[in-house]
Design a protein around this motif. Sequence first.
Motif, PDB file in Angstrom:
ATOM      1  N   MET A   1     -16.174 -10.405  11.616  1.00 24.61           N
ATOM      2  CA  MET A   1     -16.277 -11.736  11.010  1.00 24.61           C
ATOM      3  C   MET A   1     -17.671 -11.952  10.401  1.00 24.61           C
ATOM      4  N   LYS A   2     -18.684 -11.370  11.048  1.00 26.88           N
ATOM      5  CA  LYS A   2     -20.040 -11.482  10.503  1.00 26.88           C
ATOM      6  C   LYS A   2     -20.143 -10.736   9.167  1.00 26.88           C
ATOM      7  N   ASP A   3     -19.501  -9.557   9.112  1.00 23.74           N
ATOM      8  CA  ASP A   3     -19.509  -8.803   7.855  1.00 23.74           C
ATOM      9  C   ASP A   3     -18.760  -9.574   6.772  1.00 23.74           C
ATOM     10  N   ILE A   4     -17.664 -10.207   7.166  1.00 21.95           N
ATOM     11  CA  ILE A   4     -16.886 -10.988   6.201  1.00 21.95           C
ATOM     12  C   ILE A   4     -17.716 -12.153   5.671  1.00 21.95           C
TER      13      ILE A   4
ATOM     14  N   HIS B   1       0.162   6.822   8.058  1.00 20.22           N
ATOM     15  CA  HIS B   1      -0.235   7.821   7.058  1.00 20.22           C
ATOM     16  C   HIS B   1      -1.444   8.570   7.632  1.00 20.22           C
ATOM     17  N   PRO B   2      -1.496   9.898   7.486  1.00 18.81           N
ATOM     18  CA  PRO B   2      -2.592  10.669   8.093  1.00 18.81           C
ATOM     19  C   PRO B   2      -3.978  10.234   7.593  1.00 18.81           C
ATOM     20  N   LYS B   3      -4.052   9.752   6.362  1.00 23.46           N
ATOM     21  CA  LYS B   3      -5.366   9.365   5.835  1.00 23.46           C
ATOM     22  C   LYS B   3      -5.731   7.907   6.133  1.00 23.46           C
ATOM     23  N   MET B   4      -4.833   7.205   6.808  1.00 21.47           N
ATOM     24  CA  MET B   4      -5.097   5.793   7.071  1.00 21.47           C
ATOM     25  C   MET B   4      -6.201   5.628   8.116  1.00 21.47           C
ATOM     26  N   ASN B   5      -7.226   4.851   7.752  1.00 18.93           N
ATOM     27  CA  ASN B   5      -8.268   4.461   8.702  1.00 18.93           C
ATOM     28  C   ASN B   5      -8.592   3.008   8.425  1.00 18.93           C
ATOM     29  N   ASP B   6      -8.395   2.156   9.419  1.00 25.12           N
ATOM     30  CA  ASP B   6      -8.446   0.709   9.169  1.00 25.12           C
ATOM     31  C   ASP B   6      -9.793   0.234   8.631  1.00 25.12           C
TER      32      ASP B   6
ATOM     33  N   TYR C   1     -10.282  -1.407   5.078  1.00 20.97           N
ATOM     34  CA  TYR C   1     -10.916  -2.731   4.981  1.00 20.97           C
ATOM     35  C   TYR C   1     -11.947  -2.746   3.849  1.00 20.97           C
ATOM     36  N   GLN C   2     -12.754  -1.661   3.764  1.00 20.48           N
ATOM     37  CA  GLN C   2     -13.763  -1.571   2.703  1.00 20.48           C
ATOM     38  C   GLN C   2     -13.115  -1.430   1.323  1.00 20.48           C
ATOM     39  N   LYS C   3     -12.076  -0.583   1.255  1.00 18.59           N
ATOM     40  CA  LYS C   3     -11.414  -0.381  -0.049  1.00 18.59           C
ATOM     41  C   LYS C   3     -10.722  -1.651  -0.525  1.00 18.59           C
ATOM     42  N   LEU C   4     -10.129  -2.374   0.413  1.00 23.15           N
ATOM     43  CA  LEU C   4      -9.462  -3.632   0.031  1.00 23.15           C
ATOM     44  C   LEU C   4     -10.504  -4.661  -0.427  1.00 23.15           C
ATOM     45  N   LYS C   5     -11.677  -4.647   0.194  1.00 24.05           N
ATOM     46  CA  LYS C   5     -12.754  -5.552  -0.241  1.00 24.05           C
ATOM     47  C   LYS C   5     -13.100  -5.275  -1.703  1.00 24.05           C
ATOM     48  N   GLU C   6     -13.115  -3.986  -2.060  1.00 24.42           N
ATOM     49  CA  GLU C   6     -13.407  -3.644  -3.461  1.00 24.42           C
ATOM     50  C   GLU C   6     -12.372  -4.231  -4.418  1.00 24.42           C
ATOM     51  N   GLN C   7     -11.147  -4.431  -3.916  1.00 24.48           N
ATOM     52  CA  GLN C   7     -10.098  -5.075  -4.724  1.00 24.48           C
ATOM     53  C   GLN C   7     -10.133  -6.601  -4.592  1.00 24.48           C
TER      54      GLN C   7
ATOM     55  N   ALA D   1      -0.688  -8.800  -1.806  1.00 21.54           N
ATOM     56  CA  ALA D   1       0.290  -7.715  -1.790  1.00 21.54           C
ATOM     57  C   ALA D   1       0.016  -6.749  -2.939  1.00 21.54           C
ATOM     58  N   GLU D   2      -0.360  -7.291  -4.079  1.00 21.12           N
ATOM     59  CA  GLU D   2      -0.691  -6.467  -5.243  1.00 21.12           C
ATOM     60  C   GLU D   2      -1.926  -5.592  -4.938  1.00 21.12           C
ATOM     61  N   ALA D   3      -2.974  -6.196  -4.395  1.00 26.35           N
ATOM     62  CA  ALA D   3      -4.194  -5.443  -4.076  1.00 26.35           C
ATOM     63  C   ALA D   3      -3.895  -4.329  -3.080  1.00 26.35           C
ATOM     64  N   LEU D   4      -3.075  -4.637  -2.100  1.00 27.93           N
ATOM     65  CA  LEU D   4      -2.677  -3.629  -1.103  1.00 27.93           C
ATOM     66  C   LEU D   4      -1.966  -2.457  -1.775  1.00 27.93           C
ATOM     67  N   SER D   5      -1.068  -2.781  -2.672  1.00 31.19           N
ATOM     68  CA  SER D   5      -0.293  -1.707  -3.321  1.00 31.19           C
ATOM     69  C   SER D   5      -1.216  -0.810  -4.141  1.00 31.19           C
ATOM     70  N   VAL D   6      -2.221  -1.410  -4.797  1.00 36.23           N
ATOM     71  CA  VAL D   6      -3.179  -0.617  -5.581  1.00 36.23           C
ATOM     72  C   VAL D   6      -3.906   0.389  -4.682  1.00 36.23           C
ATOM     73  N   VAL D   7      -4.398  -0.085  -3.576  1.00 36.53           N
ATOM     74  CA  VAL D   7      -5.163   0.792  -2.671  1.00 36.53           C
ATOM     75  C   VAL D   7      -4.248   1.843  -2.043  1.00 36.53           C
ATOM     76  N   CYS D   8      -3.036   1.442  -1.655  1.00 33.92           N
ATOM     77  CA  CYS D   8      -2.126   2.381  -1.003  1.00 33.92           C
ATOM     78  C   CYS D   8      -1.691   3.505  -1.957  1.00 33.92           C
ATOM     79  N   LYS D   9      -1.535   3.136  -3.221  1.00 34.00           N
ATOM     80  CA  LYS D   9      -1.170   4.163  -4.204  1.00 34.00           C
ATOM     81  C   LYS D   9      -2.213   5.272  -4.256  1.00 34.00           C
ATOM     82  N   LYS D  10      -3.478   4.894  -4.049  1.00 36.50           N
ATOM     83  CA  LYS D  10      -4.568   5.875  -4.122  1.00 36.50           C
ATOM     84  C   LYS D  10      -4.669   6.743  -2.864  1.00 36.50           C
ATOM     85  N   LEU D  11      -4.035   6.290  -1.790  1.00 38.03           N
ATOM     86  CA  LEU D  11      -4.244   6.962  -0.486  1.00 38.03           C
ATOM     87  C   LEU D  11      -3.616   8.361  -0.488  1.00 38.03           C
TER      88      LEU D  11
END
Lengths: 420, 420
Positions: free
Chosen positions: B23-26, B355-360, B364-370, B410-420
């Motif tokens: 929460m502090k980072d947010i 997904h093997p490459k999933m790391n929360d 979290y950082q990649k979604l912030k970029e979106q 949901a759109e931002a999530l799909s963008v990041v997941c496509k790259k995973l």
Amino acid sequence: MPNLKLSNVGKKMNHLTGVREIMKDIAATLRSDPSKKWLNLSPGNPIVLPEVLEMWRTYANELVNSSEFGPVIGRYGMTQGFDPFIEAVVGAYNKHYTWGISRDNVLITPGSQSLYFLCANLFGGERDDGKGMQKILLPMCPEYTGYDGVVLDKDILVSVRPHIEILGAHEFKYQVDFSRIHVDESIGAIMLSRPTNPTGNCITDDEFKKLHAIAKQWDIPLIVDAAYSPPFPDLAFVPMTPFFDEHILHCVSLSKAGLPGERVGIAIGHPKYIEALEPFQSNVGIHSSRFGQALAAKALSSGRLAEISSSVIKPFYRKKLEMFRNALHERMPKDFPWYLHREEGTLFAWMWIDHPKMNDLEMYQKLKEQGLICVPGSSFFPGLHEEWEHKQQCLRFSMTATDEEISAAAEALSVVCKKL
Amino acid sequence: MPNLKLSNVGKKMNHLTGVREIMKDIAATLRSDPSKKWLNLSPGNPIVLPEVLEMWRTYANELVNSSEFGPVIGRYGMTQGFDPFIEAVVGAYNKHYTWGISRDNVLITPGSQSLYFLCANLFGGERDDGKGMQKILLPMCPEYTGYDGVVLDKDILVSVRPHIEILGAHEFKYQVDFSRIHVDESIGAIMLSRPTNPTGNCITDDEFKKLHAIAKQWDIPLIVDAAYSPPFPDLAFVPMTPFFDEHILHCVSLSKAGLPGERVGIAIGHPKYIEALEPFQSNVGIHSSRFGQALAAKALSSGRLAEISSSVIKPFYRKKLEMFRNALHERMPKDFPWYLHREEGTLFAWMWIDHPKMNDLEMYQKLKEQGLICVPGSSFFPGLHEEWEHKQQCLRFSMTATDEEISAAAEALSVVCKKL
């Protein structure tokens, strides 16, 4: 008692200490004969004074019907406190004193009792670096009985008996006995109330400076319970100017300024202390409730709270104390060794009876028989483990009673003292 | 960090745990670019719904202008709670369920976080009878991250990983894995939230009964965090009937019913538990603030709170969850292994990406970029010390966002997941 599997902390914390045990007996006494008209001079519960109530009501009506109300009650807040209240605290202290504090110096807690809980256990308790039990030093007693309750381990508090100065036929004052104060590595903080609950003593600026020098030397906080201090509720009857420094943590309460039900405490100190306390509070309870904080923000920023404290609250209790003293002088048996502590602050009268047969618990029972309820003094020596006859020779009377009750209380006291 | 002399308790409690660090980072992220329009799906802070606010405002106006207002804010109260509120709680639960409770079954606390603090340290912690550390068992995780914060010793919590049931292409549910639950003398209490923050899981009546049987067998309390439970705020979307028994301690919160700012928690349980908790609370903070209690007394006794919970609060969050699920089905890449936890309660959506490459934390950082802010799931496994890849595969999304934000998320999530 059911067979509960409690931790050590649970065993320490799940019973009441000091005065709260007596309060249970008092409640039972009052219930036992509801038709009887008791002279109840026990409560620490302040009077709801009409001018003070009207101030709070005005602010409450403003708040409830403003757009602020929704977020105040309907949103979680910051652990540090409600923003406008933090700003109001900063503004008020910088106006009344030239402290130059900023918002980094402030933490709001759900009442000051809760702040003592955080402080006492942050700086006192077991250490795992081979240093054993780190203690909180109460440099003088009698002292606020609630400190006994807040510590998670019964061995955390250590207190020192004072020097007694006789000021007249029926007046005395406690002084810090520096010859008995020994600070070493094992002390984690120094804590005291100023003015003092229950005695009405206000340690002198000189005594305070000496304690501050000790705290500074050992790089530990001097925690000052300012529940009766200026600028609000300003129940100090002698001049005192709180001062601010790296090693002083001021703990302010609004409970004697008309808001005990809302539980509003304020810590003012160096950011290093604030930053250590804030996460502890966050973990224990997220944040303090916000309606009281929002009311208090208005009362502080308008200057009204300090004003009403000096012009209404202080004179009210001061007059009651004077009345009690005069009534005792009129009614108590001649040559009887009774002393009131000099009235330097608070809403209590503290009586010492320097008589070989005096025992506060017995006296409490005898006074009950006369219809008078007070609080025996022996509850007010938290952390003082040594034997000392003075511990059994004192009584506390609350000045929240009516004029008639105060006069009748003096009469009841004289009846019992005559028999002693 | 300044060199403070802290006790062990101080060292444990003076830093934030779990989600509060995130929460502090947010907060820092939001401050870093204030002009940017973030999709903030992180907060646990509920929406101030207009109908709910108007209810509280009406009661507040009544209260402020009644003769009750003076004593409510201007007097200290009983530790157990404000009398009319205790009566209202008894009345409400006896009306909604046939519990037959009395006032001896109730304790009011300054928020339910504070109640977990009392419970966790009363029943968990070191024991001096040679039994060592007594633990609090969380029978299933993910679980409320705040439990990590309340314990005075980091070794108190012990948790168990669940069984995962796949319910469809993109839906799953956690189940208590009883084969992994081992209770012995070292367990002091069992604790869980139902419905569960953060997953929206609601353990079945059958699972609940089994846990209750274990608590009964070992004569320890089953502490139920009912912050999302009926009758209020009633964020349970599946049928559930809370039941009452000697070994169950219900912990109720008004924070999701529009009153988070006022910190109102309610313990309902056997008097043996209430009587052990009450002095602990008295020692820590005297009593809960009373304004919120007095408002809540009105909302409970009129029946309005349960009514508005079911008719306004519950449908609001349920609709948001449905919207998020539909948006994900539309936008997420085909054949991508995403799963939402079945929506059984709470105001959060809980997503698992198998997904093997999933790391929360990376996600979290990649979604912030979106521009999307969520809460990484690994904070929600308090007391689970073993390695388990699932701990790094989940994300929490708050349904307090607007419809547009939910769709964009949901759109931002799909963008990041496509790259995973």
